[in-house]
Motif scaffolding. Structure first.
Motif, PDB file in Angstrom:
ATOM      1  N   VAL A   1      -0.947  -2.432  -7.344  1.00  0.00           N
ATOM      2  CA  VAL A   1      -1.133  -1.409  -6.756  1.00  0.00           C
ATOM      3  C   VAL A   1      -1.067   0.223  -7.447  1.00  0.00           C
ATOM      4  N   SER A   2      -0.184   0.039  -8.528  1.00  0.00           N
ATOM      5  CA  SER A   2       0.077   1.091  -9.469  1.00  0.00           C
ATOM      6  C   SER A   2      -1.211   1.170 -10.296  1.00  0.00           C
ATOM      7  N   GLN A   3      -1.682   0.427 -10.659  1.00  0.00           N
ATOM      8  CA  GLN A   3      -2.920   0.419 -11.592  1.00  0.00           C
ATOM      9  C   GLN A   3      -4.150   0.821 -10.731  1.00  0.00           C
ATOM     10  N   LEU A   4      -4.336   0.355  -9.671  1.00  0.00           N
ATOM     11  CA  LEU A   4      -5.277   0.724  -8.766  1.00  0.00           C
ATOM     12  C   LEU A   4      -5.149   2.105  -8.292  1.00  0.00           C
ATOM     13  N   ASP A   5      -3.929   2.519  -8.000  1.00  0.00           N
ATOM     14  CA  ASP A   5      -3.910   4.009  -7.438  1.00  0.00           C
ATOM     15  C   ASP A   5      -4.283   5.031  -8.762  1.00  0.00           C
ATOM     16  N   ARG A   6      -3.985   4.650  -9.937  1.00  0.00           N
ATOM     17  CA  ARG A   6      -4.312   5.415 -10.965  1.00  0.00           C
ATOM     18  C   ARG A   6      -5.826   5.519 -11.096  1.00  0.00           C
ATOM     19  N   VAL A   7      -6.371   4.540 -10.862  1.00  0.00           N
ATOM     20  CA  VAL A   7      -7.952   4.408 -11.255  1.00  0.00           C
ATOM     21  C   VAL A   7      -8.595   5.038 -10.007  1.00  0.00           C
ATOM     22  N   ILE A   8      -8.222   4.995  -8.803  1.00  0.00           N
ATOM     23  CA  ILE A   8      -8.611   5.473  -7.510  1.00  0.00           C
ATOM     24  C   ILE A   8      -8.570   7.183  -7.805  1.00  0.00           C
ATOM     25  N   ASN A   9      -7.262   7.476  -8.285  1.00  0.00           N
ATOM     26  CA  ASN A   9      -7.202   8.961  -8.493  1.00  0.00           C
ATOM     27  C   ASN A   9      -8.282   9.671  -9.488  1.00  0.00           C
ATOM     28  N   LYS A  10      -8.409   8.977 -10.561  1.00  0.00           N
ATOM     29  CA  LYS A  10      -9.166   9.364 -11.455  1.00  0.00           C
ATOM     30  C   LYS A  10     -10.691   9.432 -10.984  1.00  0.00           C
ATOM     31  N   LEU A  11     -10.916   8.432 -10.339  1.00  0.00           N
ATOM     32  CA  LEU A  11     -12.616   8.397  -9.763  1.00  0.00           C
ATOM     33  C   LEU A  11     -12.545   9.581  -8.740  1.00  0.00           C
ATOM     34  N   LEU A  12     -11.612   9.731  -7.663  1.00  0.00           N
ATOM     35  CA  LEU A  12     -11.627  10.943  -6.801  1.00  0.00           C
ATOM     36  C   LEU A  12     -11.725  12.115  -7.716  1.00  0.00           C
ATOM     37  N   ASN A  13     -10.897  12.245  -8.562  1.00  0.00           N
ATOM     38  CA  ASN A  13     -10.790  13.807  -9.325  1.00  0.00           C
ATOM     39  C   ASN A  13     -12.124  14.032 -10.165  1.00  0.00           C
TER      40      ASN A  13
ATOM     41  N   ILE B   1       0.883  -1.203  -0.001  1.00  0.00           N
ATOM     42  CA  ILE B   1      -0.003   0.198   0.093  1.00  0.00           C
ATOM     43  C   ILE B   1       0.838   1.191   0.127  1.00  0.00           C
ATOM     44  N   LYS B   2       2.171   1.091   0.196  1.00  0.00           N
ATOM     45  CA  LYS B   2       2.985   2.193   0.490  1.00  0.00           C
ATOM     46  C   LYS B   2       3.240   2.808  -1.027  1.00  0.00           C
ATOM     47  N   TYR B   3       2.800   2.188  -1.879  1.00  0.00           N
ATOM     48  CA  TYR B   3       3.025   2.756  -3.239  1.00  0.00           C
ATOM     49  C   TYR B   3       1.653   3.618  -3.745  1.00  0.00           C
ATOM     50  N   PHE B   4       0.886   3.868  -3.039  1.00  0.00           N
ATOM     51  CA  PHE B   4      -0.480   4.521  -3.099  1.00  0.00           C
ATOM     52  C   PHE B   4       0.189   6.146  -3.207  1.00  0.00           C
ATOM     53  N   SER B   5      -0.408   6.835  -4.006  1.00  0.00           N
ATOM     54  CA  SER B   5      -0.032   8.388  -4.046  1.00  0.00           C
ATOM     55  C   SER B   5      -0.814   9.138  -2.898  1.00  0.00           C
TER      56      SER B   5
END
Length: 304
Positions: free
Chosen positions: A288-300, A74-78
């Protein structure tokens, strides 16, 4: 004189004990002692839960699930995130911890797969929320599992070893695991075991636990928490077995998209596991990197 002499025999050890406790607590406070990640599965789960519960700040993103989620770095989440994936445990345990904590995250990622059949671990959760022990552990961290003397010593030795060998050892170990005959045999056994129809008893258990999870989610959502359901990819030949496909279809019907938000499909990948179930670390990091990109897109999108 006899009374005073006996009293001194009691007071001196007591003062020494208090002095040692003060010294130990001070060492923790000033960062001289490394916190432990746990020397066994049970302790690691307790430490993870204690860190989340006794942290009075708000974590924007929390992930709950089984050992599959626990395996994700999880440390690779932005964004700042907490991983409440429980080794050998289930999603219900992490959900219950989030439900009971008064400070809620902004986003909750909920792992859903056949591991929900393991049920809520009340023996782990209930003691964590006892008023007296909670008060003590919040104000005196030395009483938490992460600062048990034996655990701290072992963690220190592990840290020293990792600093000297970590990169080369990790690469070598992963390559050996991927090419091992033991891994191949485990995957073959999993494929054989899961290329059968989902039996009635397991289906009933999943349905029952799904209802329990729905109630947990409903309670959490009352406090404006966004909940997103997801599953973690595994070895393709295992994921495509008869039972695994049926379980995914069952969960999709129990948590329909018109009532629950599911994570959008991530790009297909040639996922590799260490045992047919858990992703090797290089793949876990990529996921995790892919998950992070999707989550950031959803949050934005939610801000716009």
């Amino acid at each position: 004189m006899f009374f005073i002499s006996n009293l001194s025999l009691v007071i001196r050890p007591l003062l020494v004990c208090i002095a040692c406790l003060i010294l130990y607590q001070s060492s923790i406070f000033y960062g001289f002692l490394p916190s432990s990640e746990g020397i066994n599965q049970w302790q690691a789960n307790i430490i993870k839960a204690e860190k989340y519960i006794y942290d009075r700040s708000s974590t924007p993103i929390v992930l709950v699930g089984s050992s599959l989620a626990n395996n994700l770095p999880i440390k690779y989440f932005s964004n700042r995130a907490t991983n409440l994936g429980m080794s050998g445990g289930s999603t219900q345990t992490g959900l219950e911890i989030v439900r009971r904590k008064d400070i809620k995250p902004r986003l909750l990622l909920v792992e859903l797969n056949d591991t929900i059949g393991r049920k809520l671990d009340t023996k782990l959760v209930n003691p964590l929320f006892h008023p007296l022990t909670s008060f003590i552990k919040i104000h005196f961290p030395m009483f938490r599992q992460e600062y048990r003397p034996t655990s701290v010593l072992i963690q220190y030795l592990e840290n020293e070893y990792k600093q000297r060998n970590v990169r080369d050892v990790e690469r070598q170990d992963e390559k050996q695991v991927i090419n091992s005959d033991f891994r191949k045999k485990m995957i073959e056994q999993l494929v054989e075991d899961r290329n059968i129809e989902l039996d009635t008893q397991q289906k009933q258990l999943i349905v029952k636990e799904a209802e329990f999870i729905k109630n947990q989610i409903a309670d959490i959502q009352k406090e404006a928490v966004r909940v997103i359901l997801f599953d973690i990819p595994g070895e393709p030949v295992v994921d495509n077995t008869t039972k695994q496909r049926q379980i995914r279809e069952l969960l999709k019907s129990l948590f329909p998209k018109n009532s629950f938000e599911w994570l959008p499909e991530l790009p297909a990948g040639k996922w590799i596991t260490s045992d047919g179930i858990h992703l090797v670390q290089s793949n876990a990091k990529e996921y995790v990197s892919q998950l992070d990109r999707v989550i950031n897109k959803l949050l934005n999108q939610s801000h716009n």
